[in-house]
Design an enzyme around this catalytic site. Structure first.
Site, PDB file in Angstrom:
ATOM      1  N   GLU A 198      42.518  41.603  -3.437  1.00  0.00           N
ATOM      2  CA  GLU A 198      42.505  40.148  -3.384  1.00  0.00           C
ATOM      3  C   GLU A 198      41.281  39.634  -2.622  1.00  0.00           C
ATOM      4  O   GLU A 198      40.586  40.387  -1.961  1.00  0.00           O
ATOM      5  CB  GLU A 198      43.791  39.654  -2.712  1.00  0.00           C
ATOM      6  N   HIS A 199      41.038  38.335  -2.725  1.00  0.00           N
ATOM      7  CA  HIS A 199      39.900  37.722  -2.033  1.00  0.00           C
ATOM      8  C   HIS A 199      40.040  37.870  -0.522  1.00  0.00           C
ATOM      9  O   HIS A 199      41.151  37.808   0.023  1.00  0.00           O
ATOM     10  CB  HIS A 199      39.792  36.239  -2.385  1.00  0.00           C
ATOM     11  N   ALA A 200      38.917  38.089   0.142  1.00  0.00           N
ATOM     12  CA  ALA A 200      38.919  38.153   1.605  1.00  0.00           C
ATOM     13  C   ALA A 200      39.343  36.797   2.162  1.00  0.00           C
ATOM     14  O   ALA A 200      38.991  35.750   1.606  1.00  0.00           O
ATOM     15  CB  ALA A 200      37.534  38.522   2.122  1.00  0.00           C
TER      16      ALA A 200
END
Length: 474
Positions: free
Chosen positions: A210-212
């Site tokens: 997932e996105h940081a």
């Protein structure tokens, strides 16, 4: 086997295990203490943040449970006074816990005795979250083996017969009906689309996919830059092909305008798919950014492109022919980067320190709560307004940040820069005919940009002058 049975059982010692979602676990709280206490937690993904209050424990409260999100490691503090929403490091606690071994679908127990001492124990072990990935890899390997066996069998029984028939007809099967395409680019585009679908489908809810939350680089963070690079590579190839077919630059410009308009319009339609009204419609987005970048880079390269690349007799010019061709675009890149840096480090944002690049919210001990994105977030807020930007950025769930658009207006400057770097890769393909020359140029540029990026970020996620951050730099 017992662990597997316990996991699939709907209830476990009175707890509804089926109500747990991905990356969740139970924490059972018991207090024998003579006064009320307060549990505070801190996710390790929240950099320089205070602890956040998650539960009030009444005196002699013997059994209570709390659902934890265990995607990232968590620290705990149990305090005998209510210090508000956030607890800072100078607050004395009854007990503290960090570096605990917990995971998905586990059950844990925190007990406070009458003397104010704490005990942490594991009641039920977590499941191994990487078994699904292992199962998928094994399944893919089996499918690949089956396809290979089937292909070999088909070749042995039918290929020779078909080949002889085709040869008698005088058709070259290696070239018949095949368009002149760049297969490596098509392959990379296909892999990027697969990764995009996987990420948009949740990515298995693995934190590294997932996105940081803010700074950092996870697998999902490379999807959009990959599409930008692919689009940049295609621009010079497409323009050269059209010029070769004697298409006028006027018609090329019209096609660029039309395609950019379509990308922006489709992005707006996707933003309205859930039915928001015009007064809170998100204006920008991924496709809108692609449309803006394609418009600027396409028009620029069309204006500056040469109809014929003339072979130079001067050695140094031959070695730097791609840079000579791209000199106008590279000057624009330098200008855009200079404007971006001067703005983010020079603009005075109200109630925020100059040059702030953090997520606001709890970051920096909640000192700059409404400063998410610094100048970038402030400019988008002024242009679009709070109701027309993205309301649920990744930083909101970790840092309690306000709305911020990772595909906002101001960030288009660096999006255009990234497309220009892809355009440079495309010019290298057109300029150099051997794979050795192309690869060496790409490797040199990759090494230069990687070293610059590493130096600016201090080769770390949080401690550099300009951190690695997809939210600000796309």
């Amino acid at each position: 086997m017992l662990e597997f049975v316990e996991y699939t059982t709907p209830e476990w010692r009175g707890l509804n295990m089926r109500s747990l979602k991905v990356d969740e676990a139970y924490l059972i709280l018991k207090s024998h203490f003579s006064k009320a206490t307060y549990l505070y937690s801190l996710s390790e993904a929240c950099y320089s943040c205070p602890y956040t209050k998650v539960k009030n424990l009444l005196q002699h409260h013997y059994n209570d449970n709390l659902t934890l999100n265990v995607a990232y490691p968590i620290k705990f503090k149990l305090i005998d006074q209510d210090v508000g929403r956030y607890a800072f490091n100078n607050i004395t606690s009854l007990c503290e816990y960090e570096n605990l071994n917990y995971g998905e679908f586990g059950v844990y127990n925190l007990t406070l005795d009458v003397h104010g001492s704490c005990e942490w124990r594991t009641d039920k072990e977590a499941v191994n979250i990487y078994y699904p990935i292992l199962a998928v890899l094994i399944l893919l390997a089996l499918i690949m083996v089956m396809l290979k066996i089937g292909l070999c069998a088909w070749r042995n029984f039918h290929y020779e017969e078909i080949l002889s028939t085709v040869n008698l007809s005088g058709i070259n099967i290696n070239t018949a009906g095949q368009p002149n395409r760049l297969r490596s680019l098509d392959t990379f585009r296909g892999l990027t689309i697969v990764l995009m679908i996987f990420v948009n489908s949740g990515g298995g809810h693995y934190w590294w996919i997932e996105h940081a939350p803010w700074n950092g680089l996870h697998l999902a963070d490379i999807v959009f830059p990959s599409f930008l690079w692919i689009m940049g590579v295609c621009i010079p190839i497409s323009i050269k092909s059209q010029i070769t077919r004697d298409v006028t630059k006027y018609r090329i410009v019209l096609r660029i305008l039309w395609r950019s308009l379509k990308l922006f319009s489709i992005g707006l339609c996707l933003n309205s798919i859930n039915g928001p009204k015009l007064e809170n419609l998100r204006i920008m987005g991924v496709l809108q950014r692609l449309g803006v970048a394609y418009l600027i880079c396409g028009l620029t390269h069309t204006k500056l492109s040469e109809r014929v690349i003339i072979e130079s007799q001067i050695t140094w010019k031959r070695k730097f022919q791609d840079l000579i061709i791209m000199r106008g675009e590279l000057l624009i890149v330098v200008f855009l980067i200079a404007v971006y840096l001067c703005t983010i480090f020079g603009l005075n944002v109200p109630q925020c320190p100059r040059g702030y690049l953090g997520p606001g919210g709890k970051h920096s001990n909640a000192e700059y709560f409404n400063c998410i994105g610094g100048a970038s977030g402030y400019i988008d807020f002024l242009i679009l307004g709070n109701r027309h930007i993205y309301q649920n950025p990744t930083a909101r769930y970790i840092y309690d940040s306000r709305p911020f658009d990772p595909e906002g207006v101001f960030g288009c400057l660096l999006t255009i820069v990234q497309v220009f770097f892809g355009l440079l890769a495309g010019v290298i393909i057109l300029t150099y005919t051997t794979w050795q020359a192309r690869s060496s140029r790409w490797l040199i540029w990759s090494a230069i940009l990687a070293l610059i990026g590493g130096a600016l970020s201090g080769f770390s996620f949080e401690n550099g002058f300009i951190p690695i951050n997809k939210n600000l730099c796309n």
